[in-house]
Design a protein around this motif. Structure first.
Motif, mmCIF file in Angstrom:
data_model
loop_
_atom_site.group_PDB
_atom_site.id
_atom_site.type_symbol
_atom_site.label_atom_id
_atom_site.label_comp_id
_atom_site.label_asym_id
_atom_site.label_seq_id
_atom_site.Cartn_x
_atom_site.Cartn_y
_atom_site.Cartn_z
ATOM 1 N N UNK A 238 -3.375 -2.635 -12.617
ATOM 2 C CA UNK A 238 -4.317 -2.983 -11.543
ATOM 3 C C UNK A 238 -4.000 -2.697 -10.139
ATOM 4 N N UNK A 239 -2.803 -2.616 -9.618
ATOM 5 C CA UNK A 239 -2.540 -2.508 -8.383
ATOM 6 C C UNK A 239 -2.682 -0.932 -7.890
ATOM 7 N N UNK A 240 -2.430 0.063 -9.207
ATOM 8 C CA UNK A 240 -2.780 1.339 -8.962
ATOM 9 C C UNK A 240 -4.515 1.595 -9.017
ATOM 10 N N UNK A 241 -4.919 0.873 -9.787
ATOM 11 C CA UNK A 241 -6.504 1.265 -9.916
ATOM 12 C C UNK A 241 -7.097 0.558 -8.250
ATOM 13 N N UNK A 242 -6.639 -0.340 -7.743
ATOM 14 C CA UNK A 242 -7.251 -1.166 -6.556
ATOM 15 C C UNK A 242 -6.509 -0.327 -5.603
ATOM 16 N N UNK A 243 -5.177 -0.203 -5.202
ATOM 17 C CA UNK A 243 -4.493 0.580 -3.997
ATOM 18 C C UNK A 243 -4.213 1.875 -4.170
ATOM 19 N N UNK A 244 -4.173 2.535 -5.204
ATOM 20 C CA UNK A 244 -3.795 3.719 -5.410
ATOM 21 C C UNK A 244 -4.703 4.694 -5.166
ATOM 22 N N UNK A 245 -3.997 5.975 -4.963
ATOM 23 C CA UNK A 245 -4.945 7.334 -4.558
ATOM 24 C C UNK A 245 -5.843 7.351 -5.375
ATOM 25 N N UNK A 246 -7.020 7.837 -5.235
ATOM 26 C CA UNK A 246 -7.973 8.154 -6.241
ATOM 27 C C UNK A 246 -7.619 9.662 -6.829
ATOM 28 N N UNK A 247 -7.153 10.447 -6.224
ATOM 29 C CA UNK A 247 -6.500 11.631 -6.827
ATOM 30 C C UNK A 247 -5.113 11.595 -7.519
ATOM 31 N N UNK B 288 0.903 -1.016 -0.225
ATOM 32 C CA UNK B 288 -0.170 0.078 -0.183
ATOM 33 C C UNK B 288 0.858 1.269 0.125
ATOM 34 N N UNK B 289 1.888 1.186 0.759
ATOM 35 C CA UNK B 289 2.995 2.287 0.765
ATOM 36 C C UNK B 289 3.271 2.654 -0.810
ATOM 37 N N UNK B 290 3.785 1.561 -1.545
ATOM 38 C CA UNK B 290 4.304 1.955 -2.838
ATOM 39 C C UNK B 290 3.163 2.184 -3.634
ATOM 40 N N UNK B 291 2.037 1.726 -3.433
ATOM 41 C CA UNK B 291 0.877 2.017 -4.519
ATOM 42 C C UNK B 291 0.263 3.471 -4.256
ATOM 43 N N UNK B 292 0.552 4.049 -2.829
ATOM 44 C CA UNK B 292 0.206 5.251 -2.640
ATOM 45 C C UNK B 292 1.066 6.470 -3.150
ATOM 46 N N UNK B 293 2.110 6.124 -3.493
ATOM 47 C CA UNK B 293 2.871 7.140 -4.409
ATOM 48 C C UNK B 293 2.321 7.173 -5.565
ATOM 49 N N UNK B 294 2.080 8.459 -6.126
ATOM 50 C CA UNK B 294 1.452 8.790 -7.142
ATOM 51 C C UNK B 294 1.982 8.620 -8.350
ATOM 52 N N UNK B 295 3.341 8.452 -8.606
ATOM 53 C CA UNK B 295 4.269 8.066 -9.726
ATOM 54 C C UNK B 295 5.048 6.899 -9.754
ATOM 55 N N UNK B 296 5.283 6.400 -8.771
ATOM 56 C CA UNK B 296 6.124 5.015 -8.726
ATOM 57 C C UNK B 296 5.844 3.883 -9.517
ATOM 58 N N UNK B 297 4.593 3.548 -9.455
ATOM 59 C CA UNK B 297 4.128 2.256 -10.287
ATOM 60 C C UNK B 297 3.945 2.822 -11.650
ATOM 61 N N UNK B 298 3.481 4.003 -12.109
ATOM 62 C CA UNK B 298 3.038 4.596 -13.169
ATOM 63 C C UNK B 298 4.586 4.373 -14.009
ATOM 64 N N UNK B 299 5.771 4.955 -13.406
ATOM 65 C CA UNK B 299 7.111 5.221 -13.786
ATOM 66 C C UNK B 299 7.345 3.641 -14.201
ATOM 67 N N UNK B 300 7.383 2.915 -13.090
ATOM 68 C CA UNK B 300 7.765 1.368 -13.308
ATOM 69 C C UNK B 300 7.064 0.700 -14.746
#
Length: 431
Positions: free
Chosen positions: A301-310, A248-260
């Protein structure tokens, strides 16, 4: 394919507040639409000198991952003793009614409009109508409906899921919940050697009709299992069997998973993963390509499920236009390739960027309205009829489709309020 999978109120975890759950449903719907648009992009750009445009394999792989995430949930809940035993007959009935009405309409229209790809004889009509043509020779493949191979693969997933999910759940229920979750996760992980072992077997055996064997479920089982693993973790956290603090900590980062995800996509589209387009590529290149597509699909999918809506990804996925595309995605997926084939037959396009943009504009201008019409006149009425004809009886069911991104209040953690349920009932019943 997962494009035919409806996103419902229960597709977000029940321990989240109603606004968060509605936002997650909106993101999942938008993600389905994005995958469908990527399929359109690939099938259009490959006809131009921009065949490198788009992430190869991503469209169908993403839809497989999303299908695994959405459809495995009842079996995950049952295995953890947090939900009732899934009704297999109800599951099969709803899945068949979700896929076939729209598909058969498109098949009949295409057969009338484009005679070159019309099935010949009772045998070919049966194979086309039943989506079993991928189990026959390549001669039965119709160019204008070739994209339906993923529907056939999805259909075999519907057959396999109750068996695999039921066996895993039964095994998990014989153990303490935490051990059962670990065993289930290990069983899901077995899909990786199964898929790549099967792919290697097909490659080394030099099987006749090589193409059709590569489209069968074992080749993509790991994609469905990857989505199911996300569901397992989500339901495990909900049941207090596992903590996902780091994830959740990684997914809460707005850019980390997108950049990856972008980095992995660049690898999948590079020369390391083979030449552009649909050219023949080496075994290793093909496996790298499909692996990159699967990783990108899981990350989003992880961003959609765990990421911040904003966050930037979820803001795009939950936008009204994105959700509209998501609702119409099954129809867009069905119609776009026949549209591409007919336009290529009847029109002449210029070379260069202008030709690509003109092709895309024409394909989308026809496919999107057809997809919207199919949703309004075929899919939605069929879903409404199915719900009236086969009402859910399980207390863990009784779901309603939420037309994202509409948020509504909830009286409990797991069930919408009476006003919300009434609004959802008037709008779009569950598939």
């Amino acid at each position: 394919m997962a494009a035919s999978t409806t996103v419902t109120w229960e597709d977000a975890p029940g321990d989240e507040d109603p606004a968060r759950r509605a936002a997650q449903i909106a993101s999942l719907t938008g993600l389905r639409g994005f995958a469908a648009l990527m399929v359109v992009l690939i099938h259009t750009s490959v006809l131009t000198e921009f065949s490198w445009l788009g992430v190869p394999e991503y469209g169908p792989v993403s839809l497989f991952v999303l299908s695994g995430f959405l459809l495995y949930r009842p079996w995950a809940r049952w295995g953890m003793r947090t939900g009732s035993r899934p009704d297999v007959l109800d599951f099969a009935r709803r899945r068949l009614l979700r896929i076939f009405p729209a598909y058969l309409v498109v098949l009949l229209v295409v057969s009338v409009v484009y005679a070159d790809d019309r099935p010949e004889g009772a045998r070919e009509w049966f194979q086309a109508a039943s989506l079993t043509w991928i189990y026959t020779t390549q001669d039965s493949v119709r160019n204008s409906l070739f994209q339906t191979w993923s529907l056939a693969t999805e259909l075999s997933w519907y057959v396999a899921l109750p068996i695999m999910g039921g066996v895993a759940a039964l095994a998990a229920r014989r153990m303490d919940p935490r051990t059962g979750l670990r065993v289930t996760a290990a069983l899901l992980c077995l899909s990786v050697p199964i898929s790549f072992g099967y792919r290697r077997w097909v490659e080394t055996e030099g099987l006749e009709d090589y193409l059709t064997y590569t489209l069968w479920l074992p080749a993509f089982l790991f994609c469905f299992a990857a989505g199911a693993m996300v569901t397992l973790l989500l339901e495990g956290e909900r049941a207090r069997l596992v903590r996902l603090t780091a994830l959740r900590r990684v997914c809460e980062d707005r850019w980390a998973l997108l950049v990856l995800a972008v980095a992995v996509a660049l690898v999948g589209t590079s020369s390391v993963a083979g030449p552009d387009g649909f050219a023949d590529i080496a075994y290793g290149e093909q496996q790298l390509r499909v692996s990159c597509a699967a990783v990108v699909a899981v990350l989003l999918l992880l961003v959609a499920v765990f990421g911040p809506p904003s966050g930037p990804v979820n803001r795009v996925l939950s936008a009204p236009w994105s959700n509209a595309i998501g609702r119409w995605s099954y129809g867009i997926y069905l119609w776009h390739l026949p549209v591409v084939v007919v336009l290529e037959r009847d029109l002449t396009f210029t070379d260069g960027l202008g030709g690509l943009l003109w092709r895309l504009a024409m394909v989308l201008a026809v496919s999107v309205p057809l997809g919207a019409a199919t949703y309004a006149w075929v899919e939605r009425p069929t879903m409404a009829w199915a719900r009236r004809r086969y009402p859910s009886t399980s207390p863990s069911r009784g779901r309603r489709v939420l037309d994202p991104p509409t948020a509504a209040s909830s009286s409990t953690a797991d069930q919408p309020s009476a006003a919300t349920a009434d609004t959802q009932r008037r709008r779009s019943p569950e598939a």
